[in-house]
Design a protein around this motif. Structure first.
Motif, PDB file in Angstrom:
ATOM      1  N   ALA A  14      26.730  33.956  53.152  1.00  0.00           N
ATOM      2  CA  ALA A  14      27.657  35.194  53.725  1.00  0.00           C
ATOM      3  C   ALA A  14      28.871  35.461  52.770  1.00  0.00           C
ATOM      4  O   ALA A  14      28.901  36.645  52.232  1.00  0.00           O
ATOM      5  N   GLU A  15      29.631  34.267  52.320  1.00  0.00           N
ATOM      6  CA  GLU A  15      30.762  34.540  51.663  1.00  0.00           C
ATOM      7  C   GLU A  15      30.500  34.968  50.023  1.00  0.00           C
ATOM      8  O   GLU A  15      31.115  35.823  49.724  1.00  0.00           O
ATOM      9  N   ARG A  16      29.372  34.335  49.636  1.00  0.00           N
ATOM     10  CA  ARG A  16      29.007  35.059  48.249  1.00  0.00           C
ATOM     11  C   ARG A  16      28.378  36.592  48.291  1.00  0.00           C
ATOM     12  O   ARG A  16      28.703  37.432  47.558  1.00  0.00           O
ATOM     13  N   GLN A  17      27.857  36.915  49.439  1.00  0.00           N
ATOM     14  CA  GLN A  17      27.206  38.082  49.457  1.00  0.00           C
ATOM     15  C   GLN A  17      28.332  39.286  49.622  1.00  0.00           C
ATOM     16  O   GLN A  17      28.488  40.271  49.198  1.00  0.00           O
ATOM     17  N   GLU A  18      29.508  38.847  50.301  1.00  0.00           N
ATOM     18  CA  GLU A  18      30.556  39.481  50.419  1.00  0.00           C
ATOM     19  C   GLU A  18      31.319  39.932  49.112  1.00  0.00           C
ATOM     20  O   GLU A  18      31.903  41.102  48.845  1.00  0.00           O
ATOM     21  N   LEU A  19      31.253  38.877  48.076  1.00  0.00           N
ATOM     22  CA  LEU A  19      31.904  39.041  46.936  1.00  0.00           C
ATOM     23  C   LEU A  19      31.015  39.894  45.844  1.00  0.00           C
ATOM     24  O   LEU A  19      31.427  40.255  44.760  1.00  0.00           O
ATOM     25  N   LEU A  20      29.555  40.149  46.028  1.00  0.00           N
ATOM     26  CA  LEU A  20      28.883  40.736  45.128  1.00  0.00           C
ATOM     27  C   LEU A  20      29.406  42.120  44.450  1.00  0.00           C
ATOM     28  O   LEU A  20      29.309  42.420  43.550  1.00  0.00           O
ATOM     29  N   PRO A  21      29.772  42.956  45.755  1.00  0.00           N
ATOM     30  CA  PRO A  21      30.321  44.290  45.200  1.00  0.00           C
ATOM     31  C   PRO A  21      31.400  44.206  44.096  1.00  0.00           C
ATOM     32  O   PRO A  21      31.593  44.961  43.382  1.00  0.00           O
ATOM     33  N   GLN A  22      32.351  43.219  44.094  1.00  0.00           N
ATOM     34  CA  GLN A  22      33.385  42.972  43.292  1.00  0.00           C
ATOM     35  C   GLN A  22      32.682  42.768  41.945  1.00  0.00           C
ATOM     36  O   GLN A  22      33.338  43.172  40.731  1.00  0.00           O
ATOM     37  N   TYR A  23      31.608  41.893  41.667  1.00  0.00           N
ATOM     38  CA  TYR A  23      31.100  41.438  40.363  1.00  0.00           C
ATOM     39  C   TYR A  23      30.270  42.692  39.877  1.00  0.00           C
ATOM     40  O   TYR A  23      30.444  42.950  38.706  1.00  0.00           O
ATOM     41  N   MET A  24      29.779  43.495  41.052  1.00  0.00           N
ATOM     42  CA  MET A  24      29.185  44.876  40.601  1.00  0.00           C
ATOM     43  C   MET A  24      30.163  45.655  39.774  1.00  0.00           C
ATOM     44  O   MET A  24      29.779  46.256  38.853  1.00  0.00           O
ATOM     45  N   ARG A  25      31.124  45.940  40.571  1.00  0.00           N
ATOM     46  CA  ARG A  25      32.144  46.690  39.818  1.00  0.00           C
ATOM     47  C   ARG A  25      32.669  45.918  38.267  1.00  0.00           C
ATOM     48  O   ARG A  25      32.977  46.837  37.527  1.00  0.00           O
ATOM     49  N   ALA A  26      32.649  45.003  38.391  1.00  0.00           N
ATOM     50  CA  ALA A  26      33.276  44.236  36.921  1.00  0.00           C
ATOM     51  C   ALA A  26      32.407  44.425  36.022  1.00  0.00           C
ATOM     52  O   ALA A  26      32.863  44.647  34.941  1.00  0.00           O
ATOM     53  N   LEU A  27      31.010  44.644  36.479  1.00  0.00           N
ATOM     54  CA  LEU A  27      30.189  45.017  35.500  1.00  0.00           C
ATOM     55  C   LEU A  27      29.751  46.619  35.123  1.00  0.00           C
ATOM     56  O   LEU A  27      28.948  46.995  34.598  1.00  0.00           O
ATOM     57  N   GLN A  28      30.810  47.377  35.752  1.00  0.00           N
ATOM     58  CA  GLN A  28      30.846  48.583  35.733  1.00  0.00           C
ATOM     59  C   GLN A  28      29.478  49.547  36.278  1.00  0.00           C
ATOM     60  O   GLN A  28      29.078  50.492  35.698  1.00  0.00           O
ATOM     61  N   LEU A  29      28.828  48.648  37.589  1.00  0.00           N
ATOM     62  CA  LEU A  29      27.444  49.298  37.846  1.00  0.00           C
ATOM     63  C   LEU A  29      27.860  49.902  39.264  1.00  0.00           C
ATOM     64  O   LEU A  29      26.765  50.141  39.938  1.00  0.00           O
TER      65      LEU A  29
ATOM     66  N   TRP B 136      26.656  32.776  38.610  1.00  0.00           N
ATOM     67  CA  TRP B 136      27.837  32.819  38.054  1.00  0.00           C
ATOM     68  C   TRP B 136      28.934  32.244  39.089  1.00  0.00           C
ATOM     69  O   TRP B 136      29.901  31.619  38.870  1.00  0.00           O
ATOM     70  N   GLN B 137      28.696  32.888  40.521  1.00  0.00           N
ATOM     71  CA  GLN B 137      29.727  32.398  41.587  1.00  0.00           C
ATOM     72  C   GLN B 137      29.476  30.899  41.620  1.00  0.00           C
ATOM     73  O   GLN B 137      30.619  30.147  41.581  1.00  0.00           O
ATOM     74  N   GLU B 138      28.488  30.374  41.392  1.00  0.00           N
ATOM     75  CA  GLU B 138      28.164  28.754  41.613  1.00  0.00           C
ATOM     76  C   GLU B 138      28.823  28.132  40.581  1.00  0.00           C
ATOM     77  O   GLU B 138      29.266  26.922  40.627  1.00  0.00           O
ATOM     78  N   TRP B 139      29.047  28.777  39.444  1.00  0.00           N
ATOM     79  CA  TRP B 139      29.622  28.099  38.110  1.00  0.00           C
ATOM     80  C   TRP B 139      30.877  28.063  38.427  1.00  0.00           C
ATOM     81  O   TRP B 139      31.857  27.402  37.637  1.00  0.00           O
ATOM     82  N   GLY B 140      31.672  29.162  39.016  1.00  0.00           N
ATOM     83  CA  GLY B 140      32.933  28.803  39.538  1.00  0.00           C
ATOM     84  C   GLY B 140      33.719  30.052  38.563  1.00  0.00           C
ATOM     85  O   GLY B 140      34.960  29.994  38.468  1.00  0.00           O
ATOM     86  N   PHE B 141      33.012  31.391  38.176  1.00  0.00           N
ATOM     87  CA  PHE B 141      33.565  32.474  37.645  1.00  0.00           C
ATOM     88  C   PHE B 141      33.934  33.496  38.691  1.00  0.00           C
ATOM     89  O   PHE B 141      33.151  33.925  39.474  1.00  0.00           O
ATOM     90  N   LEU B 142      35.350  33.768  38.743  1.00  0.00           N
ATOM     91  CA  LEU B 142      35.529  35.170  39.484  1.00  0.00           C
ATOM     92  C   LEU B 142      35.454  36.325  38.883  1.00  0.00           C
ATOM     93  O   LEU B 142      35.080  36.333  37.580  1.00  0.00           O
ATOM     94  N   PRO B 143      35.416  37.494  39.325  1.00  0.00           N
ATOM     95  CA  PRO B 143      35.045  38.740  38.892  1.00  0.00           C
ATOM     96  C   PRO B 143      35.774  39.001  37.580  1.00  0.00           C
ATOM     97  O   PRO B 143      35.163  39.829  36.653  1.00  0.00           O
ATOM     98  N   ASP B 144      36.992  38.753  37.560  1.00  0.00           N
ATOM     99  CA  ASP B 144      37.648  39.062  36.055  1.00  0.00           C
ATOM    100  C   ASP B 144      37.211  38.404  34.957  1.00  0.00           C
ATOM    101  O   ASP B 144      36.957  39.039  33.691  1.00  0.00           O
ATOM    102  N   ALA B 145      36.633  37.242  35.114  1.00  0.00           N
ATOM    103  CA  ALA B 145      35.876  36.325  33.992  1.00  0.00           C
ATOM    104  C   ALA B 145      34.834  37.191  33.715  1.00  0.00           C
ATOM    105  O   ALA B 145      34.358  37.188  32.587  1.00  0.00           O
ATOM    106  N   VAL B 146      34.070  37.480  34.547  1.00  0.00           N
ATOM    107  CA  VAL B 146      32.824  38.153  34.379  1.00  0.00           C
ATOM    108  C   VAL B 146      33.043  39.421  33.616  1.00  0.00           C
ATOM    109  O   VAL B 146      32.295  39.979  32.856  1.00  0.00           O
TER     110      VAL B 146
END
Length: 310
Positions: free
Chosen positions: A194-209, A225-235
């Motif tokens: 659930a925590e990872r799902q809540e963060l997905l919109p931030q990653y989508m915006r980081a990818l301009q999607l 990428w979350q499991e590897w430890g990358f935050l949206p800014d790194a993505v």
């Protein structure tokens, strides 16, 4: 002397003398029964898929399979399928017997039907029985699994969609491989999910999607990428590098950038920026030319002398 065997006119299986000797010397009844079952299917059926026919749980059939391999009766070089590729198949009679004998399994079946809003077929209940009887997942864990699959599908496609038992079965094997076999382990996994799902919109915006939900294949990348430890800014930085190189978002290329950073132990922006600048300083290679100094020193000396009128 009359034969003591019955049904001798039925289709028979043939054991070699060597196989019989090895089985007798080992003295393991389960291994012998599994070998007979394999012969009955002409060796074309993976051993683990016979769990339903033999009415064995996963541990019992894997132990018998290991013995047969050690005896050389199953080729050790033969590739073993992933458990999800060869789930046991239970016949209608076996399913009916389990429903009659096990109050817990009967209750689980009823609750799953209620949660999915449909009547389960015999193949559906067979898949459910594989999770319960073969994998050994507790009934409460299986129910959490069903709810998880239903909620995930509804979130992606709307409330009208329901998962099939085949989809639930595949996810169940994933849970089993991850050791999610108790209510506490399931609760912890679902909390992190659930925590990872809540963060997905931030990653989508980081990818301009934009704000759209990710497709299934996209979500696998984002979760990884979350499991590897990358935050949206790194993505976002990996996205920029991907655009510069490919002029469009190519998921595999972006994933390659992040994989290289991950393998180098670079995860935060600071680590990545410092890692990118950790290159040896350029050392010019001396070149041959007039004078004893390398490089262009002789040219500078000539120009200085010319300017001085020497």
């Amino acid at each position: 002397m009359p034969s003591v065997l019955v049904h001798t006119d039925d289709e028979s299986v043939t054991l070699t003398a060597q196989a019989v000797r090895r089985l007798l010397e080992r003295g393991d009844g389960d291994a012998a029964l599994l070998y007979l079952a394999l012969l009955r299917h002409h060796g074309n059926t993976p051993p683990r898929s016979l769990a339903g026919e033999l009415r064995w749980d996963r541990g019992r059939i894997e132990a018998a399979e290991t013995i047969l391999r050690s005896l050389g009766l199953i080729a050790p070089s033969a590739p073993e399928p992933e458990p999800a590729d060869a789930p046991p198949v239970y016949q209608q009679k076996e399913v009916a017997e389990k429903l009659e004998q096990s109050d817990e399994f009967r209750c689980l079946t009823a609750e799953v039907e209620r949660r999915l809003g449909k009547r389960l077929t015999t193949p559906d209940i067979s898949a459910l029985l594989g999770l319960y009887d073969y994998l050994g997942l507790p009934a409460d864990v299986i129910y959490l699994l069903v709810c998880h699959c239903a909620e995930r599908l509804a979130r992606r496609f709307g409330e009208g969609r329901r998962p099939t038992l085949r989809q639930i079965e595949r996810e169940g094997y994933i849970w089993a491989r991850r050791g999610i076999d108790s209510q506490a382990a399931a609760a912890e996994y679902l909390k992190k999910y659930a925590e990872r799902q809540e963060l997905l919109p931030q990653y989508m915006r980081a990818l301009q999607l934009g704000d759209r939900p990710p497709a299934a294949a996209e979500e696998k990348y984002l979760i990884g990428w979350q499991e590897w430890g990358f935050l949206p800014d790194a993505v976002a930085l990996a996205y920029d590098k991907t655009i510069l190189k490919c002029h469009e978002l190519k998921w595999s290329y972006c994933n390659g950038i992040l994989r290289r950073w991950h393998e180098a132990g670079l995860h935060t922006l600071t680590e990545i920026e410092q890692g990118d600048t950790r290159r040896p300083e350029f050392q010019p290679t001396p070149k041959e030319g007039p004078g004893s100094q390398g490089g262009n020193a002789w040219m500078r000396k000539y120009i200085e002398q010319r300017d001085k009128g020497v």
